[in-house]
Scaffold this motif. Structure first.
Motif, short mmCIF file in Angstrom:
data_model
loop_
_atom_site.label_atom_id
_atom_site.label_comp_id
_atom_site.label_asym_id
_atom_site.label_seq_id
_atom_site.Cartn_x
_atom_site.Cartn_y
_atom_site.Cartn_z
N GLU A 88 0.71 -1.17 -0.32
CA GLU A 88 0.28 0.01 0.01
C GLU A 88 0.59 1.52 -0.56
O GLU A 88 0.97 2.11 0.75
CB GLU A 88 -0.89 -0.04 1.17
CG GLU A 88 -1.41 -0.84 1.21
CD GLU A 88 -2.56 -0.93 2.69
OE1 GLU A 88 -4.42 -0.78 2.88
OE2 GLU A 88 -2.08 -0.99 3.78
N GLU A 91 -0.54 4.57 1.13
CA GLU A 91 -1.43 4.55 2.52
C GLU A 91 0.42 5.45 3.30
O GLU A 91 1.54 5.10 3.23
CB GLU A 91 -1.70 3.83 3.19
CG GLU A 91 -2.38 3.60 2.50
CD GLU A 91 -3.69 4.14 2.81
OE1 GLU A 91 -3.82 4.72 2.62
OE2 GLU A 91 -4.90 4.27 1.18
N LYS A 129 -4.05 10.58 -2.26
CA LYS A 129 -5.39 9.95 -2.06
C LYS A 129 -6.29 10.42 -2.24
O LYS A 129 -7.06 10.43 -2.16
CB LYS A 129 -5.06 9.15 -0.59
CG LYS A 129 -4.14 8.57 -0.89
CD LYS A 129 -4.79 7.45 -1.24
CE LYS A 129 -5.62 6.57 -0.80
NZ LYS A 129 -6.54 5.15 -0.83
N GLN A 156 -11.70 9.36 8.72
CA GLN A 156 -11.12 8.20 9.18
C GLN A 156 -12.06 7.41 8.12
O GLN A 156 -11.76 6.18 6.50
CB GLN A 156 -11.50 6.79 10.56
CG GLN A 156 -10.81 5.53 10.43
CD GLN A 156 -10.56 5.44 11.60
OE1 GLN A 156 -10.50 6.62 12.85
NE2 GLN A 156 -11.08 3.87 12.18
N TRP A 164 -11.09 9.12 3.59
CA TRP A 164 -9.87 8.65 4.22
C TRP A 164 -8.50 7.45 4.61
O TRP A 164 -8.00 7.44 4.00
CB TRP A 164 -8.23 9.86 4.13
CG TRP A 164 -9.12 10.78 2.53
CD1 TRP A 164 -9.33 10.35 1.87
CD2 TRP A 164 -9.84 12.19 3.11
NE1 TRP A 164 -9.97 11.83 0.42
CE2 TRP A 164 -10.03 12.23 1.76
CE3 TRP A 164 -10.76 13.07 4.30
CZ2 TRP A 164 -10.76 14.04 2.02
CZ3 TRP A 164 -11.08 14.24 4.38
CH2 TRP A 164 -11.09 14.80 3.15
N ASP A 165 -8.85 6.26 5.28
CA ASP A 165 -8.67 5.46 6.00
C ASP A 165 -7.89 5.89 7.30
O ASP A 165 -6.95 5.33 7.43
CB ASP A 165 -8.20 4.61 4.91
CG ASP A 165 -8.13 2.63 5.83
OD1 ASP A 165 -8.55 2.95 6.34
OD2 ASP A 165 -7.08 2.33 5.19
#
Length: 257
Positions: A43, A46, A89, A238, A241-242
């Motif tokens: 990832e 991230e 992102k 959260q 966009w995690d």
């Protein structure tokens, strides 16, 4: 008469850039065991490190729908986590200022940093000098400051004048986040300088992470948020966009609160 020679400009010596891997996580080092940045290889866009995630806390203070139209700037590229996240992102125009050309080369080769484009630019320069350029003043919505040497002993730039230059970069609703970490650094002194420049009402602080990174956020224009608002906005961040922002309200508070 002896004609004097033109002085030879000094040759800058940069620390060696190294890469290590631990399971699925790749780390960047500047010639020491200290981790200067990390990336989860499966990832790559991230944000892996907790303190770097917290440097995105400026999202709490803006309308989510406006984020993609904003400008992010990172001082000190590290492994490029913030620049990559903002660009890929969040869809933001993203600028990074990095002194060491080897760091940039390694980020492009090993940390999936995209090439320069209309929306992403890496400037090889001394951040303390570059941010005084008139082209940047009043253009930055999210400024991330993470400037450390190879020994991670203290912030490389940490004066009141430097923080004043940072404040001058920001738009009216812009914010600066700073990583205050280091064995020789004085958190209290750094925080006092930031508060003097921005005003206590504009400064918010996180509790230190387990590794000792203390993130400070300073707003160009002070803004108050209740704990319930922080919780609600963190949950929304959260979900969208995690980022682990739902728990930030427990460890994030105004300096003057």
């Amino acid at each position: 008469m002896i004609r004097s020679k033109k002085p030879t400009p000094p040759v800058l010596e940069y620390p060696e850039v190294n890469v290590s891997e631990e399971g699925d996580v790749r780390h960047l080092h500047l010639g020491t065991p200290w981790i200067q940045g990390s990336m989860r290889m499966k990832e790559p866009f991230e944000i892996e490190l907790e303190y770097v995630q917290r440097m995105m806390a400026w999202l709490l203070f803006v309308d989510a729908a406006s984020v993609s139209g904003r400008h992010a700037m990172q001082l000190g590229l590290g492994a490029g986590a913030i620049t990559k996240f903002c660009y890929k992102k969040l869809g933001m125009c993203s600028t990074a200022i990095e002194l060491n050309p080897q760091v940039l080369a390694v980020c492009r080769s090993w940390f999936k940093l995209p090439p320069d484009s209309e929306m992403l630019r890496v400037v090889l320069a001394d951040a303390g000098v570059e941010i005084r350029s008139p082209e940047w003043r009043g253009t930055v919505d999210a400024l991330a400051v993470d400037l450390y040497d190879d020994n991670a002993a203290a912030p490389v730039l940490d004066s009141a004048d430097f923080y004043a230059d940072c404040r001058a970069l920001l738009t009216d609703d812009g914010a600066m986040t700073v990583n205050l970490f280091g064995r020789a650094a004085s958190y209290g002194e750094s925080l006092e300088k930031i508060a003097t420049v921005f005003g206590e009402q504009a400064v918010w602080t996180f509790k230190p992470t387990r590794e000792g990174n203390a993130i400070v956020l300073a707003l160009r224009t002070p803004k108050a948020l209740k704990r319930t608002e922080l919780q609600e906005r963190g949950e929304a961040i959260q979900a969208r966009w995690d980022l682990p922002a739902a728990k930030w309200w427990r460890v994030f508070k105004p300096l003057a609160g």
